[in-house]
Design an enzyme around this catalytic site. Structure first.
Site, PDB file in Angstrom:
ATOM      1  N   ASP A  66       0.830  -1.212   0.000  1.00  0.00           N
ATOM      2  CA  ASP A  66       0.000   0.000   0.000  1.00  0.00           C
ATOM      3  C   ASP A  66       0.861   1.258   0.000  1.00  0.00           C
ATOM      4  OD1 ASP A  66       0.974  -0.376   2.577  1.00  0.00           O
ATOM      5  OD2 ASP A  66      -0.979  -0.801   3.454  1.00  0.00           O
ATOM      6  N   ASP A 135      -8.053  -2.914  13.899  1.00  0.00           N
ATOM      7  CA  ASP A 135      -9.418  -3.097  13.398  1.00  0.00           C
ATOM      8  C   ASP A 135      -9.515  -4.248  12.389  1.00  0.00           C
ATOM      9  OD1 ASP A 135      -8.187  -2.064  11.173  1.00  0.00           O
ATOM     10  OD2 ASP A 135      -9.463  -0.292  10.993  1.00  0.00           O
ATOM     11  N   GLU A 142      -9.641  -1.520   5.038  1.00  0.00           N
ATOM     12  CA  GLU A 142     -10.356  -1.215   6.266  1.00  0.00           C
ATOM     13  C   GLU A 142     -11.658  -2.029   6.337  1.00  0.00           C
ATOM     14  OE1 GLU A 142      -8.764   0.292   8.400  1.00  0.00           O
ATOM     15  OE2 GLU A 142      -8.217   2.362   7.951  1.00  0.00           O
TER      16      GLU A 142
HETATM   17  C1  GLP Z   1      -0.581   0.195   8.650  1.00  0.00           C
HETATM   18  C2  GLP Z   1      -0.140  -0.591   7.424  1.00  0.00           C
HETATM   19  C3  GLP Z   1      -0.439  -2.057   7.573  1.00  0.00           C
HETATM   20  C4  GLP Z   1       0.039  -2.551   8.909  1.00  0.00           C
HETATM   21  C5  GLP Z   1      -0.671  -1.816  10.010  1.00  0.00           C
HETATM   22  C6  GLP Z   1      -0.263  -2.277  11.391  1.00  0.00           C
HETATM   23  O1  GLP Z   1      -1.912   0.547   8.630  1.00  0.00           O
HETATM   24  N1  GLP Z   1      -0.722  -0.111   6.203  1.00  0.00           N
HETATM   25  O2  GLP Z   1       0.190  -2.769   6.525  1.00  0.00           O
HETATM   26  O3  GLP Z   1      -0.205  -3.925   9.039  1.00  0.00           O
HETATM   27  O4  GLP Z   1      -0.337  -0.455   9.879  1.00  0.00           O
HETATM   28  O5  GLP Z   1       0.914  -1.631  11.775  1.00  0.00           O
HETATM   29  P1  GLP Z   1       1.850  -2.107  12.927  1.00  0.00           P
HETATM   30  O6  GLP Z   1       2.543  -3.324  12.438  1.00  0.00           O
HETATM   31  O7  GLP Z   1       2.797  -0.958  13.139  1.00  0.00           O
HETATM   32  O8  GLP Z   1       0.995  -2.354  14.119  1.00  0.00           O
END
Ligand code: GLP
Length: 260
Positions: A66, A135, A142
């Site tokens: 992304d 979430d 989302e």
């Molecule tokens: C962001 C990214 C996701 C990731 C998520 C969780 O939203 N786009 O790919 O999995 O964060 O992040 P973290 O691993 O820092 O908890």
């Protein structure tokens, strides 16, 4: 789905083992790379193996999950820059072989379609590393995301904006509202999905991922339909799993010939 409950440092080693085995078997492996904090320890392990054991990524290709829409090209929170700093520039990955959706394109739907074509032309993703949002989002899919979605524009939830403000100096208003993300069906097309979840804040999402109803309400639950998912979770992230005991027994009794 194989759920492995182990301390966080061991999860990073296991994820790195999976990537290393794939890359050694096929130096032209196609890797799916995620940002966020969850995969960082695994990337660090791979960097060490590159320096100490000659693990090379020179023949590999990578696709990012992304990207935020509209950030300046040199913005440190732009995922293309984040992944370079966290992983690819620290090994021998070629910049020209690391791809992400072009979130600065004038025509975003066309950029999304082009990204899907490029993934397909490259033969698809062999190993997809993913984190999970509190979430239940994977990539930036989302809640409410179509289970059949492909790369497209999404609007981030208030929760995700707040979670990610730490990468924007704590300023929620600086986090872009829009992003381009591989869709759930895009992620489902990868041959092996390796999901990392660490910490109590992921407990409900991990429970829904592995044991909830398959539903757009918890987008990661679509992975229950995937034939090869390895969910690597630490104790706090596993704390709401109803079948945690069974997952532990299964992993402890894993036949030596059976890999992750
Ligand atoms: C962001 C990214 C996701 C990731 C998520 C969780 O939203 N786009 O790919 O999995 O964060 O992040 P973290 O691993 O820092 O908890």
């Amino acid at each position: 789905m194989e759920v492995v409950i182990r301390p966080a440092p061991e999860l990073a080693t296991l994820a790195a083992d999976i990537v290393e085995a794939a890359v050694r078997a096929d130096p032209a492996s196609v890797l799916g790379l995620a940002t966020g904090s969850s995969p960082l320890a695994a990337y660090n392990a791979l960097v060490r193996r590159h320096h100490e054991n000659g693990l090379s990524f020179a023949g590999c290709r990578a696709f990012m999950l992304d990207e935020y829409v509209g950030l300046p090209l040199d913005h440190p929170a732009r995922y293309a820059n984040v992944i370079r700093e966290a992983f690819t520039a620290r090994v021998d990955f070629r910049d020209s072989k690391i791809h992400g959706p072009d979130a600065n394109a004038d025509d975003l739907p066309a950029a999304c379609a082009a990204y899907e074509r490029l993934i397909a032309q490259s033969g698809g993703v062999d190993i997809q590393i993913v984190g999970i949002g509190a979430d239940g989002h994977i990539g930036f899919n989302e809640p409410g995301s179509s289970l059949g979605s492909r790369t497209r524009l999404k609007t981030l939830t208030g929760q995700t904006l707040a979670d990610n403000a730490r990468f924007f100096g704590g300023d929620v208003s600086a986090v872009p509202r829009h992003c381009l993300t591989q869709g759930l069906a895009t992620i489902m097309s990868a041959r092996h999905v390796v999901l990392l979840a660490v910490g109590q804040s992921k407990a409900e999402a991990v429970h829904q991922l592995a044991e909830g109803a398959v539903s757009a309400r918890w987008p990661a639950s679509v992975l229950q339909h995937h034939p090869h998912v390895t969910a690597l979770v630490d104790e706090p992230a596993a704390s709401m799993l109803e079948l945690a005991g069974y997952y532990r027994e299964t992993y402890a009794a894993k036949p030596p010939w059976q890999r992750l």
